[in-house]
Design an enzyme around this catalytic site. Sequence first.
Site, PDB file in Angstrom:
ATOM      1  N   ARG A 135       0.856  -1.178   0.000  1.00 45.60           N
ATOM      2  CA  ARG A 135       0.000   0.000   0.000  1.00 45.60           C
ATOM      3  C   ARG A 135       0.900   1.238   0.000  1.00 45.60           C
ATOM      4  O   ARG A 135       2.037   1.170   0.461  1.00 45.60           O
ATOM      5  CB  ARG A 135      -0.902   0.026   1.244  1.00 45.60           C
ATOM      6  CG  ARG A 135      -1.794  -1.206   1.391  1.00 45.60           C
ATOM      7  CD  ARG A 135      -2.508  -1.186   2.743  1.00 45.60           C
ATOM      8  NE  ARG A 135      -3.402  -2.340   2.897  1.00 45.60           N
ATOM      9  CZ  ARG A 135      -3.030  -3.513   3.404  1.00 45.60           C
ATOM     10  NH1 ARG A 135      -1.774  -3.700   3.797  1.00 45.60           N
ATOM     11  NH2 ARG A 135      -3.899  -4.509   3.505  1.00 45.60           N
ATOM     12  N   LYS A 160      -1.796  -2.932   8.028  1.00 47.02           N
ATOM     13  CA  LYS A 160      -3.218  -3.006   8.378  1.00 47.02           C
ATOM     14  C   LYS A 160      -3.460  -4.171   9.336  1.00 47.02           C
ATOM     15  O   LYS A 160      -3.010  -5.288   9.101  1.00 47.02           O
ATOM     16  CB  LYS A 160      -4.031  -3.197   7.095  1.00 47.02           C
ATOM     17  CG  LYS A 160      -5.521  -3.029   7.274  1.00 47.02           C
ATOM     18  CD  LYS A 160      -6.222  -3.083   5.929  1.00 47.02           C
ATOM     19  CE  LYS A 160      -7.720  -2.891   6.072  1.00 47.02           C
ATOM     20  NZ  LYS A 160      -8.403  -2.950   4.764  1.00 47.02           N
ATOM     21  N   HIS A 266      -3.728   2.597  -4.823  1.00 46.45           N
ATOM     22  CA  HIS A 266      -4.056   1.210  -4.510  1.00 46.45           C
ATOM     23  C   HIS A 266      -4.185   0.345  -5.757  1.00 46.45           C
ATOM     24  O   HIS A 266      -4.121  -0.890  -5.666  1.00 46.45           O
ATOM     25  CB  HIS A 266      -5.356   1.152  -3.707  1.00 46.45           C
ATOM     26  CG  HIS A 266      -5.385   0.057  -2.693  1.00 46.45           C
ATOM     27  ND1 HIS A 266      -4.542   0.013  -1.602  1.00 46.45           N
ATOM     28  CD2 HIS A 266      -6.154  -1.067  -2.607  1.00 46.45           C
ATOM     29  CE1 HIS A 266      -4.796  -1.075  -0.898  1.00 46.45           C
ATOM     30  NE2 HIS A 266      -5.760  -1.758  -1.490  1.00 46.45           N
ATOM     31  N   ARG A 269      -1.316  -2.050  -6.141  1.00 46.48           N
ATOM     32  CA  ARG A 269      -1.393  -3.248  -5.293  1.00 46.48           C
ATOM     33  C   ARG A 269      -2.325  -4.281  -5.918  1.00 46.48           C
ATOM     34  O   ARG A 269      -2.002  -5.478  -5.956  1.00 46.48           O
ATOM     35  CB  ARG A 269      -1.872  -2.849  -3.900  1.00 46.48           C
ATOM     36  CG  ARG A 269      -2.045  -4.011  -2.917  1.00 46.48           C
ATOM     37  CD  ARG A 269      -2.313  -3.457  -1.526  1.00 46.48           C
ATOM     38  NE  ARG A 269      -2.911  -4.418  -0.632  1.00 46.48           N
ATOM     39  CZ  ARG A 269      -2.243  -5.283   0.129  1.00 46.48           C
ATOM     40  NH1 ARG A 269      -0.923  -5.316   0.066  1.00 46.48           N
ATOM     41  NH2 ARG A 269      -2.877  -6.108   0.933  1.00 46.48           N
ATOM     42  N   HIS A 292      -3.069 -10.871   3.527  1.00 39.66           N
ATOM     43  CA  HIS A 292      -4.493 -11.121   3.749  1.00 39.66           C
ATOM     44  C   HIS A 292      -4.689 -12.220   4.792  1.00 39.66           C
ATOM     45  O   HIS A 292      -4.035 -13.263   4.724  1.00 39.66           O
ATOM     46  CB  HIS A 292      -5.176 -11.560   2.451  1.00 39.66           C
ATOM     47  CG  HIS A 292      -5.295 -10.467   1.440  1.00 39.66           C
ATOM     48  ND1 HIS A 292      -5.486 -10.700   0.091  1.00 39.66           N
ATOM     49  CD2 HIS A 292      -5.264  -9.114   1.572  1.00 39.66           C
ATOM     50  CE1 HIS A 292      -5.558  -9.547  -0.552  1.00 39.66           C
ATOM     51  NE2 HIS A 292      -5.434  -8.579   0.323  1.00 39.66           N
ATOM     52  N   TYR A 301      -9.208 -11.590  -6.868  1.00 37.92           N
ATOM     53  CA  TYR A 301      -8.363 -11.295  -8.031  1.00 37.92           C
ATOM     54  C   TYR A 301      -8.459 -12.366  -9.110  1.00 37.92           C
ATOM     55  O   TYR A 301      -8.104 -12.125 -10.250  1.00 37.92           O
ATOM     56  CB  TYR A 301      -6.901 -11.118  -7.590  1.00 37.92           C
ATOM     57  CG  TYR A 301      -6.729  -9.936  -6.673  1.00 37.92           C
ATOM     58  CD1 TYR A 301      -6.852  -8.637  -7.154  1.00 37.92           C
ATOM     59  CD2 TYR A 301      -6.476 -10.110  -5.315  1.00 37.92           C
ATOM     60  CE1 TYR A 301      -6.722  -7.549  -6.312  1.00 37.92           C
ATOM     61  CE2 TYR A 301      -6.334  -9.027  -4.467  1.00 37.92           C
ATOM     62  CZ  TYR A 301      -6.464  -7.747  -4.972  1.00 37.92           C
ATOM     63  OH  TYR A 301      -6.342  -6.668  -4.140  1.00 37.92           O
TER      64      TYR A 301
END
Length: 320
Positions: A135, A160, A266, A269, A292, A301
């Site tokens: 990010r 995050k 973003h 990414r 994740h 994706y």
Amino acid sequence: MTKSPFIESIRNILRVKRYSLQTEKAYLYWIRKLIFFHNKRHPRDMTESDVELFLTHLAINERVSPLTQNQALCAVVFMYRHVFGRELNNMKFHFAKTPQRIPQVLTHNEAAKVIQNLHGKHKLIASIMYGSGLRVSEVLRLRIKDLDFERNTVFVYQSKGQKDRVTLLPNNIKDQLNSQIELVRHIHERDLHDGFGLTSLPASLISKYKNAAKNFYWQYLFPSTTRCKHPHDDYICRHHLHQTAFRKALKVATKKADISKRVTSHTFRHSFATRMLETGHDIRVVQELLGHDDIKTTQIYTHVIGKNKFGAISPIDSIN
């Protein structure tokens, strides 16, 4: 402007618990918004139904996203748990809902065109995002010590969800990185000569690391152009670049590259994840590199790459 003792007490708790400055600002924003929504009533006098009414208002009247509504909920829960020592139980409110969207991505050639139309540090920032899947906030928070040129890895500290992870350091940008590191060295030596040299550290850590904060390897890879006062501990330091300048440069580069898609920080990414899957990398590897928790987040994706997901071929493609 007079500071509210109540808001300042929450700010102090957030800092003691070492929440990021970004989280601090967000939580205080939502707590103030709750208070003003109920005509400046003190939160200690509110009930669960008052909080439910506020959260429902955000979803129905302000039409916020589920993530935004959840952030507001987390802020209010934090306040009641750590300031008043009570939990919010049996909450019933209208959840914000938005349709699941497939993220906008750039093809490999489009990403290359945009990056080629960037210059200097902005080009390097975009290259790291597309090359490592970071990010923009993670790139700007990188410190010299986070780059491992021997193992070709980038260490991402408390991104995050307050999670650490390790991702790829692209070979292609090592020369650019070394040039940037030498620039940082020059800036740091000048700061030391002027009697400064401290980097910006999370709240309260400066007392723990003391003079180590002047160590070159603790400096940000993309330092700000000026020194500033630390927002928590009041010492003079050099923080990292702000995202605003990069966003402006990216907008210009996208226009020059003649890309019709909406391109944000973003997007790189998203494009990294899609390109990794397109080139045959295991989805579990991509999940790990992106940080994740749930494989379902990474699976979105697979919808982006379309026919490559199943090796499917459109019927019309078989017509000569």
